[in-house]
Design a protein around this motif. Structure first.
Motif, PDB file in Angstrom:
ATOM      1  N   LYS A   1       0.828  -1.209   0.000  1.00 22.22           N
ATOM      2  CA  LYS A   1       0.000   0.000   0.000  1.00 22.22           C
ATOM      3  C   LYS A   1       0.860   1.256   0.000  1.00 22.22           C
ATOM      4  O   LYS A   1       0.490   2.269  -0.603  1.00 22.22           O
ATOM      5  N   ASP A   2       2.008   1.204   0.679  1.00 23.46           N
ATOM      6  CA  ASP A   2       2.876   2.392   0.754  1.00 23.46           C
ATOM      7  C   ASP A   2       3.683   2.576  -0.535  1.00 23.46           C
ATOM      8  O   ASP A   2       3.783   3.697  -1.051  1.00 23.46           O
ATOM      9  N   LYS A   3       4.251   1.492  -1.057  1.00 25.28           N
ATOM     10  CA  LYS A   3       5.076   1.583  -2.265  1.00 25.28           C
ATOM     11  C   LYS A   3       4.623   0.505  -3.251  1.00 25.28           C
ATOM     12  O   LYS A   3       5.207  -0.592  -3.315  1.00 25.28           O
ATOM     13  N   PRO A   4       3.593   0.786  -4.021  1.00 27.58           N
ATOM     14  CA  PRO A   4       3.058  -0.257  -4.916  1.00 27.58           C
ATOM     15  C   PRO A   4       3.958  -0.597  -6.097  1.00 27.58           C
ATOM     16  O   PRO A   4       3.783  -1.645  -6.708  1.00 27.58           O
ATOM     17  N   ARG A   5       4.913   0.257  -6.459  1.00 28.46           N
ATOM     18  CA  ARG A   5       5.786   0.004  -7.615  1.00 28.46           C
ATOM     19  C   ARG A   5       7.248   0.026  -7.181  1.00 28.46           C
ATOM     20  O   ARG A   5       8.062   0.789  -7.666  1.00 28.46           O
ATOM     21  N   SER A   6       7.584  -0.851  -6.264  1.00 23.61           N
ATOM     22  CA  SER A   6       8.943  -0.939  -5.759  1.00 23.61           C
ATOM     23  C   SER A   6       9.580  -2.249  -6.211  1.00 23.61           C
ATOM     24  O   SER A   6       8.994  -3.323  -6.052  1.00 23.61           O
ATOM     25  N   VAL A   7      10.775  -2.162  -6.794  1.00 21.65           N
ATOM     26  CA  VAL A   7      11.487  -3.362  -7.224  1.00 21.65           C
ATOM     27  C   VAL A   7      11.814  -4.242  -6.025  1.00 21.65           C
ATOM     28  O   VAL A   7      11.688  -5.473  -6.078  1.00 21.65           O
ATOM     29  N   HIS A   8      12.218  -3.606  -4.936  1.00 18.91           N
ATOM     30  CA  HIS A   8      12.530  -4.368  -3.726  1.00 18.91           C
ATOM     31  C   HIS A   8      11.300  -5.102  -3.205  1.00 18.91           C
ATOM     32  O   HIS A   8      11.387  -6.257  -2.769  1.00 18.91           O
ATOM     33  N   LEU A   9      10.143  -4.458  -3.255  1.00 16.49           N
ATOM     34  CA  LEU A   9       8.910  -5.099  -2.794  1.00 16.49           C
ATOM     35  C   LEU A   9       8.521  -6.263  -3.697  1.00 16.49           C
ATOM     36  O   LEU A   9       8.131  -7.337  -3.218  1.00 16.49           O
ATOM     37  N   TYR A  10       8.635  -6.088  -5.020  1.00 19.71           N
ATOM     38  CA  TYR A  10       8.341  -7.189  -5.933  1.00 19.71           C
ATOM     39  C   TYR A  10       9.265  -8.375  -5.671  1.00 19.71           C
ATOM     40  O   TYR A  10       8.837  -9.534  -5.731  1.00 19.71           O
ATOM     41  N   ASN A  11      10.515  -8.088  -5.373  1.00 21.00           N
ATOM     42  CA  ASN A  11      11.467  -9.151  -5.068  1.00 21.00           C
ATOM     43  C   ASN A  11      11.068  -9.901  -3.795  1.00 21.00           C
ATOM     44  O   ASN A  11      11.125 -11.140  -3.738  1.00 21.00           O
ATOM     45  N   GLN A  12      10.634  -9.155  -2.781  1.00 23.48           N
ATOM     46  CA  GLN A  12      10.228  -9.796  -1.533  1.00 23.48           C
ATOM     47  C   GLN A  12       8.961 -10.626  -1.703  1.00 23.48           C
ATOM     48  O   GLN A  12       8.841 -11.723  -1.147  1.00 23.48           O
ATOM     49  N   ILE A  13       7.998 -10.105  -2.473  1.00 18.96           N
ATOM     50  CA  ILE A  13       6.778 -10.882  -2.713  1.00 18.96           C
ATOM     51  C   ILE A  13       7.102 -12.152  -3.498  1.00 18.96           C
ATOM     52  O   ILE A  13       6.531 -13.220  -3.254  1.00 18.96           O
ATOM     53  N   GLY A  14       8.035 -12.051  -4.446  1.00 18.56           N
ATOM     54  CA  GLY A  14       8.451 -13.245  -5.167  1.00 18.56           C
ATOM     55  C   GLY A  14       9.073 -14.286  -4.252  1.00 18.56           C
ATOM     56  O   GLY A  14       8.809 -15.488  -4.372  1.00 18.56           O
TER      57      GLY A  14
ATOM     58  N   ASN B   1      17.552 -14.653  -7.482  1.00 17.55           N
ATOM     59  CA  ASN B   1      16.355 -15.321  -6.961  1.00 17.55           C
ATOM     60  C   ASN B   1      15.606 -16.071  -8.062  1.00 17.55           C
ATOM     61  O   ASN B   1      15.107 -17.182  -7.850  1.00 17.55           O
ATOM     62  N   LEU B   2      15.540 -15.472  -9.240  1.00 19.50           N
ATOM     63  CA  LEU B   2      14.914 -16.172 -10.364  1.00 19.50           C
ATOM     64  C   LEU B   2      15.726 -17.412 -10.748  1.00 19.50           C
ATOM     65  O   LEU B   2      15.158 -18.462 -11.090  1.00 19.50           O
ATOM     66  N   ALA B   3      17.047 -17.298 -10.674  1.00 19.24           N
ATOM     67  CA  ALA B   3      17.896 -18.462 -10.962  1.00 19.24           C
ATOM     68  C   ALA B   3      17.655 -19.572  -9.948  1.00 19.24           C
ATOM     69  O   ALA B   3      17.649 -20.767 -10.303  1.00 19.24           O
ATOM     70  N   ARG B   4      17.447 -19.214  -8.679  1.00 20.85           N
ATOM     71  CA  ARG B   4      17.182 -20.218  -7.662  1.00 20.85           C
ATOM     72  C   ARG B   4      15.870 -20.949  -7.933  1.00 20.85           C
ATOM     73  O   ARG B   4      15.765 -22.164  -7.732  1.00 20.85           O
ATOM     74  N   VAL B   5      14.868 -20.208  -8.379  1.00 18.12           N
ATOM     75  CA  VAL B   5      13.584 -20.842  -8.698  1.00 18.12           C
ATOM     76  C   VAL B   5      13.764 -21.856  -9.830  1.00 18.12           C
ATOM     77  O   VAL B   5      13.283 -22.999  -9.752  1.00 18.12           O
ATOM     78  N   LEU B   6      14.460 -21.460 -10.880  1.00 15.11           N
ATOM     79  CA  LEU B   6      14.656 -22.355 -12.022  1.00 15.11           C
ATOM     80  C   LEU B   6      15.576 -23.518 -11.670  1.00 15.11           C
ATOM     81  O   LEU B   6      15.433 -24.621 -12.223  1.00 15.11           O
ATOM     82  N   TYR B   7      16.514 -23.302 -10.748  1.00 18.68           N
ATOM     83  CA  TYR B   7      17.363 -24.405 -10.306  1.00 18.68           C
ATOM     84  C   TYR B   7      16.544 -25.467  -9.579  1.00 18.68           C
ATOM     85  O   TYR B   7      16.728 -26.680  -9.806  1.00 18.68           O
ATOM     86  N   ASN B   8      15.647 -25.052  -8.713  1.00 23.23           N
ATOM     87  CA  ASN B   8      14.801 -26.011  -7.997  1.00 23.23           C
ATOM     88  C   ASN B   8      13.853 -26.754  -8.942  1.00 23.23           C
ATOM     89  O   ASN B   8      13.421 -27.855  -8.632  1.00 23.23           O
ATOM     90  N   LEU B   9      13.533 -26.129 -10.078  1.00 27.21           N
ATOM     91  CA  LEU B   9      12.700 -26.790 -11.083  1.00 27.21           C
ATOM     92  C   LEU B   9      13.528 -27.588 -12.076  1.00 27.21           C
ATOM     93  O   LEU B   9      12.980 -28.112 -13.050  1.00 27.21           O
ATOM     94  N   GLN B  10      14.869 -27.662 -11.850  1.00 30.29           N
ATOM     95  CA  GLN B  10      15.791 -28.449 -12.681  1.00 30.29           C
ATOM     96  C   GLN B  10      15.964 -27.884 -14.088  1.00 30.29           C
ATOM     97  O   GLN B  10      16.273 -28.631 -15.021  1.00 30.29           O
ATOM     98  N   TYR B  11      15.798 -26.578 -14.246  1.00 33.86           N
ATOM     99  CA  TYR B  11      16.189 -25.905 -15.491  1.00 33.86           C
ATOM    100  C   TYR B  11      17.627 -25.395 -15.282  1.00 33.86           C
ATOM    101  O   TYR B  11      17.852 -24.194 -15.054  1.00 33.86           O
ATOM    102  N   LEU B  12      18.576 -26.310 -15.362  1.00 36.11           N
ATOM    103  CA  LEU B  12      19.941 -25.999 -14.954  1.00 36.11           C
ATOM    104  C   LEU B  12      20.619 -25.022 -15.906  1.00 36.11           C
ATOM    105  O   LEU B  12      21.379 -24.141 -15.461  1.00 36.11           O
ATOM    106  N   ASP B  13      20.385 -25.148 -17.198  1.00 38.73           N
ATOM    107  CA  ASP B  13      21.014 -24.218 -18.150  1.00 38.73           C
ATOM    108  C   ASP B  13      20.524 -22.793 -17.911  1.00 38.73           C
ATOM    109  O   ASP B  13      21.324 -21.842 -17.930  1.00 38.73           O
ATOM    110  N   ASP B  14      19.222 -22.633 -17.701  1.00 40.23           N
ATOM    111  CA  ASP B  14      18.684 -21.299 -17.410  1.00 40.23           C
ATOM    112  C   ASP B  14      19.224 -20.774 -16.088  1.00 40.23           C
ATOM    113  O   ASP B  14      19.551 -19.584 -15.956  1.00 40.23           O
ATOM    114  N   ALA B  15      19.323 -21.650 -15.106  1.00 45.17           N
ATOM    115  CA  ALA B  15      19.773 -21.221 -13.781  1.00 45.17           C
ATOM    116  C   ALA B  15      21.230 -20.761 -13.803  1.00 45.17           C
ATOM    117  O   ALA B  15      21.580 -19.732 -13.212  1.00 45.17           O
TER     118      ALA B  15
END
Length: 388
Positions: A195-208, A240-254
């Motif tokens: 509600k305070d910062k609806p367009r924050s990169v840091h907030l999007y990262n935390q929600i992810g 963080n996106l690389a970690r998600v893809l690593y857990n999904l076994q997309y190793l080349d992307d990660a």
């Protein structure tokens, strides 16, 4: 002529017989008044009545038309039709409704305005709760990393919770703090921050990262995509996106995203998480020497971190140059083939020797005439070409 008169007389009699059995309630004039939020009807007394009056309700509770009208409720500038079972969003007996609003204090003869205002309050509360779904808004149309297979297939990923991501939200990085971690409190905190910062990169990262704990890869990838659409070279979001893809076994992307994150990592910030991720990815590839190298580098940057120590122990317990089953089979096949070739060649040579021993030797007789003739021709040729 008499027949026509008789038929007309019968028709008039039939109409007259229908008058006593006609339900007078069907002629009620119902009125939806949007100005004062009242539903009124003109009945026998030739005056308008509020239909939520208890006496009217008891009198017409078996009337289908009455149930239809009373189940029509004003929400804002529109009228919403509810089912008969749920028509007690404006309760007739003053009991609690499904929205959690207590209307027991409202008398049965209260005006529709009072009851509708209470229902509107309940509706606003319900709408606010629905709006509080923790997400990053509408998905973005394009990022520079949409070509990765793991990102393109985000709608098909299974649910894989990552409880260790809670370390990112803890001040004390220990097992005790992890066990006492409350994800519901984190969700409330993120909702207030949105509600305070609806367009924050840091907030999007935390929600992810929050959705990573929940295990919803699609929601986390969408949040990271939104963050990368604003800041394409954010090292933390890329990792963080690389970690998600690593857990999904997309190793080349990660590994691609992790190396990119390491390239854009600010020099004043530690890159131990990048090296730790690279160590885990190389371990999944089976390249244990590279994995040990990166894990030791991560341990130098962040000493005594338990996840790094655990991963390093697991890698060091494995052989540094593993021989897979198919490699052993290939080597064994080659060795057997070489032995077969050597044995067959030696057998052939022995057979040739034995055959030569048993064959009779052909002796050539010396012909003196032919020898003298050849010597005579040789000497004549030499003297012919000699010059004096």
């Amino acid at each position: 002529m008499n027949l026509n008169v008789f038929m007309a007389y019968l028709a008039v009699c039939a109409l007259c017989l229908q008058i006593p059995i006609t339900n007078s309630k069907t002629s009620t004039l119902w009125k939806l008044n949007a100005d004062d939020r009242k539903i009124t009807g003109r009945i026998e007394e030739d005056k308008d009545m509020v239909l939520l009056n208890s006496a009217v309700n008891d009198k017409y509770k078996n009337d289908d038309v009455f149930n239809i009208i009373t189940s029509t409720i004003a929400y804002g500038s529109t009228w919403s039709k509810q089912s008969v079972e749920r028509s007690c969003d404006i309760p007739c007996d003053g009991s609690d409704n499904d929205s959690g609003v207590n209307l027991k204090g409202i008398p049965p003869t209260a005006s529709v305005v009072t009851v509708v205002s209470a229902s509107k309050t309940a509706l606003k509360k319900t709408n606010s709760e629905l709006d509080e779904v923790l997400d990053c808004g509408k998905p973005v149309n394009f990022t520079y990393y949409d070509y990765l297979i793991g990102v393109a297939q985000r709608f098909n990923h299974p649910l894989i919770p990552e409880p260790d991501v809670a370390y990112l939200f803890l001040k004390n990085k220990d097992e005790k703090s992890l066990k006492s971690f409350d994800i519901s409190l984190l969700e409330k905190r993120l909702k207030r921050a949105r509600k305070d910062k609806p367009r924050s990169v840091h907030l999007y990262n935390q929600i992810g990262n929050y959705w990573r704990i929940r295990g919803d890869a699609r929601q986390s990838i969408e949040c990271f995509r939104r963050a990368l659409s604003i800041s394409p070279t954010n090292a933390e979001v890329l990792l963080n996106l690389a970690r998600v893809l690593y857990n999904l076994q997309y190793l080349d992307d990660a590994i691609h995203l992790t190396r990119r994150s390491l390239e854009v990592q600010p020099p004043d910030r530690s890159a131990w998480r990048q090296y730790f991720t690279l160590g885990e990815i190389f371990k999944a590839y089976g390249h244990f020497q590279e994995s040990v190298l990166h894990l030791r580098h991560a341990l130098e940057l962040y000493p005594q971190h338990e996840p790094i120590l655990k991963a390093l122990r697991d890698v060091e317990n494995n052989p540094t140059s593993p021989l897979h089953v198919y490699t052993i089979l290939i080597i064994a096949a080659l060795v057997i083939a070489v032995f077969i070739v050597i044995i067959t060649s030696s057998d052939n040579s022995d057979a040739c020797v034995q055959q030569s021993e048993f064959e009779p030797k052909i002796q050539r007789h010396f012909n003196r005439a032919m020898a003298m003739r050849s010597l005579k021709g040789f000497s004549s040729r030499n003297f012919k070409h000699r010059k004096y």
